[in-house]
Design a protein around this motif. Sequence first.
Motif, PDB file in Angstrom:
ATOM      1  N   SER A   1     -73.961  26.958   3.252  1.00 55.38           N
ATOM      2  CA  SER A   1     -74.278  28.111   2.386  1.00 55.38           C
ATOM      3  C   SER A   1     -73.730  27.853   0.991  1.00 55.38           C
ATOM      4  O   SER A   1     -72.568  27.453   0.843  1.00 55.38           O
ATOM      5  CB  SER A   1     -73.667  29.405   2.948  1.00 55.38           C
ATOM      6  N   ILE A   2     -74.581  28.091  -0.003  1.00 55.11           N
ATOM      7  CA  ILE A   2     -74.165  27.891  -1.394  1.00 55.11           C
ATOM      8  C   ILE A   2     -74.585  29.109  -2.206  1.00 55.11           C
ATOM      9  O   ILE A   2     -75.585  29.774  -1.890  1.00 55.11           O
ATOM     10  CB  ILE A   2     -74.781  26.612  -1.988  1.00 55.11           C
ATOM     11  N   PRO A   3     -73.839  29.449  -3.265  1.00 53.78           N
ATOM     12  CA  PRO A   3     -74.243  30.573  -4.125  1.00 53.78           C
ATOM     13  C   PRO A   3     -75.389  30.162  -5.047  1.00 53.78           C
ATOM     14  O   PRO A   3     -75.541  28.978  -5.388  1.00 53.78           O
ATOM     15  CB  PRO A   3     -72.974  30.892  -4.917  1.00 53.78           C
ATOM     16  N   GLU A   4     -76.170  31.142  -5.420  1.00 55.08           N
ATOM     17  CA  GLU A   4     -77.215  30.846  -6.408  1.00 55.08           C
ATOM     18  C   GLU A   4     -76.579  30.544  -7.765  1.00 55.08           C
ATOM     19  O   GLU A   4     -75.389  30.747  -7.973  1.00 55.08           O
ATOM     20  CB  GLU A   4     -78.202  32.006  -6.518  1.00 55.08           C
ATOM     21  N   ASN A   5     -77.394  30.028  -8.659  1.00 58.14           N
ATOM     22  CA  ASN A   5     -76.934  29.672 -10.005  1.00 58.14           C
ATOM     23  C   ASN A   5     -75.878  28.579  -9.963  1.00 58.14           C
ATOM     24  O   ASN A   5     -74.998  28.516 -10.823  1.00 58.14           O
ATOM     25  CB  ASN A   5     -76.390  30.895 -10.753  1.00 58.14           C
ATOM     26  N   LEU A   6     -75.978  27.736  -8.967  1.00 60.55           N
ATOM     27  CA  LEU A   6     -75.032  26.621  -8.862  1.00 60.55           C
ATOM     28  C   LEU A   6     -75.255  25.667 -10.027  1.00 60.55           C
ATOM     29  O   LEU A   6     -76.394  25.338 -10.358  1.00 60.55           O
ATOM     30  CB  LEU A   6     -75.249  25.894  -7.524  1.00 60.55           C
ATOM     31  N   PRO A   7     -74.177  25.234 -10.665  1.00 64.73           N
ATOM     32  CA  PRO A   7     -74.356  24.299 -11.784  1.00 64.73           C
ATOM     33  C   PRO A   7     -75.056  23.022 -11.335  1.00 64.73           C
ATOM     34  O   PRO A   7     -74.885  22.561 -10.194  1.00 64.73           O
ATOM     35  CB  PRO A   7     -72.922  24.014 -12.236  1.00 64.73           C
ATOM     36  N   LEU A   8     -75.841  22.464 -12.218  1.00 69.17           N
ATOM     37  CA  LEU A   8     -76.555  21.234 -11.905  1.00 69.17           C
ATOM     38  C   LEU A   8     -75.569  20.106 -11.614  1.00 69.17           C
ATOM     39  O   LEU A   8     -74.538  19.968 -12.277  1.00 69.17           O
ATOM     40  CB  LEU A   8     -77.468  20.841 -13.069  1.00 69.17           C
ATOM     41  N   GLY A   9     -75.919  19.329 -10.583  1.00 64.27           N
ATOM     42  CA  GLY A   9     -75.072  18.193 -10.218  1.00 64.27           C
ATOM     43  C   GLY A   9     -73.939  18.542  -9.280  1.00 64.27           C
ATOM     44  O   GLY A   9     -73.130  17.670  -8.939  1.00 64.27           O
ATOM     45  N   THR A  10     -73.893  19.811  -8.826  1.00 67.97           N
ATOM     46  CA  THR A  10     -72.835  20.211  -7.902  1.00 67.97           C
ATOM     47  C   THR A  10     -73.144  19.673  -6.505  1.00 67.97           C
ATOM     48  O   THR A  10     -74.279  19.754  -6.023  1.00 67.97           O
ATOM     49  CB  THR A  10     -72.710  21.738  -7.856  1.00 67.97           C
ATOM     50  N   SER A  11     -72.120  19.117  -5.829  1.00 72.00           N
ATOM     51  CA  SER A  11     -72.297  18.583  -4.473  1.00 72.00           C
ATOM     52  C   SER A  11     -72.539  19.720  -3.499  1.00 72.00           C
ATOM     53  O   SER A  11     -71.808  20.713  -3.482  1.00 72.00           O
ATOM     54  CB  SER A  11     -71.069  17.791  -4.045  1.00 72.00           C
ATOM     55  N   VAL A  12     -73.604  19.578  -2.690  1.00 69.57           N
ATOM     56  CA  VAL A  12     -73.971  20.599  -1.722  1.00 69.57           C
ATOM     57  C   VAL A  12     -73.543  20.187  -0.309  1.00 69.57           C
ATOM     58  O   VAL A  12     -72.949  20.980   0.430  1.00 69.57           O
ATOM     59  CB  VAL A  12     -75.490  20.863  -1.779  1.00 69.57           C
TER      60      VAL A  12
ATOM     61  N   SER B   1     -77.136  19.481  -6.291  1.00 62.52           N
ATOM     62  CA  SER B   1     -78.140  20.373  -6.904  1.00 62.52           C
ATOM     63  C   SER B   1     -78.791  19.675  -8.081  1.00 62.52           C
ATOM     64  O   SER B   1     -78.140  18.984  -8.871  1.00 62.52           O
ATOM     65  CB  SER B   1     -77.491  21.684  -7.361  1.00 62.52           C
ATOM     66  N   LYS B   2     -80.099  19.882  -8.193  1.00 62.03           N
ATOM     67  CA  LYS B   2     -80.860  19.230  -9.255  1.00 62.03           C
ATOM     68  C   LYS B   2     -81.552  20.253 -10.158  1.00 62.03           C
ATOM     69  O   LYS B   2     -81.607  20.083 -11.377  1.00 62.03           O
ATOM     70  CB  LYS B   2     -81.886  18.282  -8.641  1.00 62.03           C
ATOM     71  N   GLY B   3     -82.105  21.280  -9.542  1.00 59.25           N
ATOM     72  CA  GLY B   3     -82.793  22.317 -10.306  1.00 59.25           C
ATOM     73  C   GLY B   3     -82.063  23.642 -10.189  1.00 59.25           C
ATOM     74  O   GLY B   3     -81.076  23.774  -9.446  1.00 59.25           O
ATOM     75  N   PRO B   4     -82.515  24.649 -10.905  1.00 59.96           N
ATOM     76  CA  PRO B   4     -81.867  25.967 -10.827  1.00 59.96           C
ATOM     77  C   PRO B   4     -82.044  26.588  -9.432  1.00 59.96           C
ATOM     78  O   PRO B   4     -83.156  26.653  -8.909  1.00 59.96           O
ATOM     79  CB  PRO B   4     -82.591  26.787 -11.900  1.00 59.96           C
ATOM     80  N   ILE B   5     -80.944  27.024  -8.866  1.00 54.51           N
ATOM     81  CA  ILE B   5     -80.956  27.652  -7.545  1.00 54.51           C
ATOM     82  C   ILE B   5     -81.002  29.159  -7.760  1.00 54.51           C
ATOM     83  O   ILE B   5     -80.073  29.749  -8.305  1.00 54.51           O
ATOM     84  CB  ILE B   5     -79.709  27.270  -6.724  1.00 54.51           C
ATOM     85  N   ASP B   6     -82.083  29.756  -7.325  1.00 59.13           N
ATOM     86  CA  ASP B   6     -82.273  31.177  -7.564  1.00 59.13           C
ATOM     87  C   ASP B   6     -82.607  31.862  -6.245  1.00 59.13           C
ATOM     88  O   ASP B   6     -83.641  31.582  -5.623  1.00 59.13           O
ATOM     89  CB  ASP B   6     -83.410  31.400  -8.567  1.00 59.13           C
TER      90      ASP B   6
END
Length: 786
Positions: free
Chosen positions: A244-255, A296-301
């Motif tokens: 589980s990850i929050p939305e609006n995760l900064p780009l390049g953040t390890s998931v 993360s590569k694109g905006p997570i919404d």
Amino acid sequence: MQSPTGQRQVLFPFLLPLFCGGLSEQIHYSIPEEMARGSVVGNLAEDLGLHVRDLLNRNLRVSGEEQYFIVNTENGNILVSDRIDRESLCPQSILCIVPLEIMAENPLNVFHITVKIEDINDNSPYFPQNSIVLQINELAILGTRFGLESAIDADVGPNSLQSYQLSYNEYFSLMVKDKREGKNAPELILEKPLDREHQNSHFLVLTAMDGGDPVQSGTIQIRIEVTDANDNPPVFSQDVYKVSIPENLPLGTSVLKVTAVDQDEGINAEITYSFKTLRDIRNMFMLDHQNGEIKSKGPIDFEISSSYTMNIEAKDGGGMATECKIIIEILDENDNAPEVIFTSVSNSITEDAELGMVIALFKTLDKDSGENGEVTCLIKEKVPFRIESSANNYYKLVTDGSLDREKTPSYNVTITATDRGKPPLSSSSSITLHIADVNDNTPVFEQAFYLVHIAENNPPGASIAQVSASDPDLGPNGRVSYSIVASDLEPRALASYVSVSAQSGVVFAQRAFDHEQLRAFELTLQARDQGSPALSANVSLRVLVDDRNDNAPRVLYPALGPDGSALFDTVPRAAQPGYLVTKVVAVDADSGHNAWLSYHVLQASEPGLFSLGLRTGEVRTARALGDRDAARQRLLVAVRDGGQPPLSATATLLLVFADSLQEVLPDVRDRPAPSDPQAELHSSSATTWNCIQPGLCYKTGPGFSPNYNLGTLPYSYNMYVASDSQKARLNFLTMKSEMGSGQDLSNEASLVVSVTEENNKLNSHTDASVHVSCASDNVYNCISCF
């Protein structure tokens, strides 16, 4: 119900009864995608229970945000207005529902309608790649499975991807594995041992087919390269990974990081990782092919997608591969402020609107979920409006107090919507409400009472006053006109005296006013607006006609004789200084200072012999008669008023020093008439003279004009003359005491003379006496009496 083409069906799963005042009831339609523009979805008017004739008046329409449907107000049909592609409208969704908001006015209302978009077989299955290359070790065990990339079909249901077909090959067979819900993953199964030396490659064709009618398909070329032995495939640490990850995760953040191991050695144990999923996933996440880390590569919404599912393949250097499943859940953040959207605003708000009247409809929209999407609304300003909750995030703005356009012609209403997130987010939307006028204000005059002065002899048409009233209402409700509604003047003569301009309130004199005839009058003026019904107010205007010095003094005594000659007065020869000889009587029709008379000697036969009272007009002896003084004396007296410039009249006094009347009469009869008596004596009204004997006469007829200032009349005076041989009494009567000053005096005797002889009684001296009585109530009207 069939569309115009007769091929597409519009289904009605259910139709709920409509409640006119509610906004929560819904109607459901079902149509296929790609219907032609103008196709009929359903008869909205019939389903809502509305009359077709009312549609135009109620402005039945689809909310302005909707682009796919419109309402035909001629027949009530809801029509397709744009191309509907279910795959674009509802990507990756089996159920595609389009909510519609149908707006109606008079009264304001909103109806919620849903249209289900049914899929048609308008997309063929396809593979993300043009070809697949598999490296399979020749020692691969029979029954070994080799996963292939799934085909993609944007359609859903029966029209979606249903099956695969493999071209004939003796070494491989095809098996379809249910990799995840709604997706079929094809796998090659080794059916016969491979021999690289005998055949080092194989070519297959994989066909993906959907369930449409007709069936549509897509193919991919599979090239199998037989390699040397690698008998251990990679193995993941987990078959399914969840994170589980929050939305609006900064780009390049390890998931997440996946790990696979291979028991082989050397190149056969070198593992590389790759996505085995849709392209959309690759746009959102990136995979490190060497260590299996997903970033993360694109905006997570969250509002776009609440979860992502993907497959990752681990392949060793020998070509053996295995896959694992990744499920990524997106957690909602309060990153969307609620919106306030006005759907309908009344264009007619009158200041007499009742409490609770619906002014506007608006809705709130918050893309977040849970508490982050729960919204409350409030009005920022202190205004006579309140918010009432309706349904489905709809609200009414209604009146909550009295409106007064004259105090507040418009209101800026700001509605703030706030969600329950932590921290809460809010946004505001403002509208300007203009209040329409009603005729609720009576015209108000600038003064409670008007008092004006106008000098007499004004030119006709002159402006004598102006009244002004204001009305704070707008347009005809505040447009004031003026009129005269009452007066103390004779009603039939009113129009000949004054008029008022209906537009400006200027009061005009229609004639020249005469102070001596009309000293004051009062008008009642009305200001009336042009509202319906009209409102009006009255005010009193009092007009005072001021006097001007337009009347010269008029000499009443001494008067001219019947032949135009001046009469005489006798003075005893033994008269002492201060003896009252006679009195000049004059009146002035003016008033005030204009009628304040003064008396002046212009000429005298013997200066210093007589004195003249400045204000009384009394002629007295200033000294005793001398031996050298002539027996006959003449005084020319000027009567002057107090006006500016002053007006005057003259009178000639003939004074005779004698001890008896008989001594005077012969001399008077022989006296020649004056050459120009009018130059010396003020002219009087026409009179009739009667003489008892020459030199002793009386007059009848009009003695003066009746237009004298009030208080100058009545008056009376008596003159007594006595001699050695007889005594005569002369009574001068010009007006009886009971008569008013305004009466015509032309029929009264101006002079009455009676003579009584006393033959047996002689006086040792001559006695002449004068008795004067005057009546006046105006101190400025100097009426000289004796």
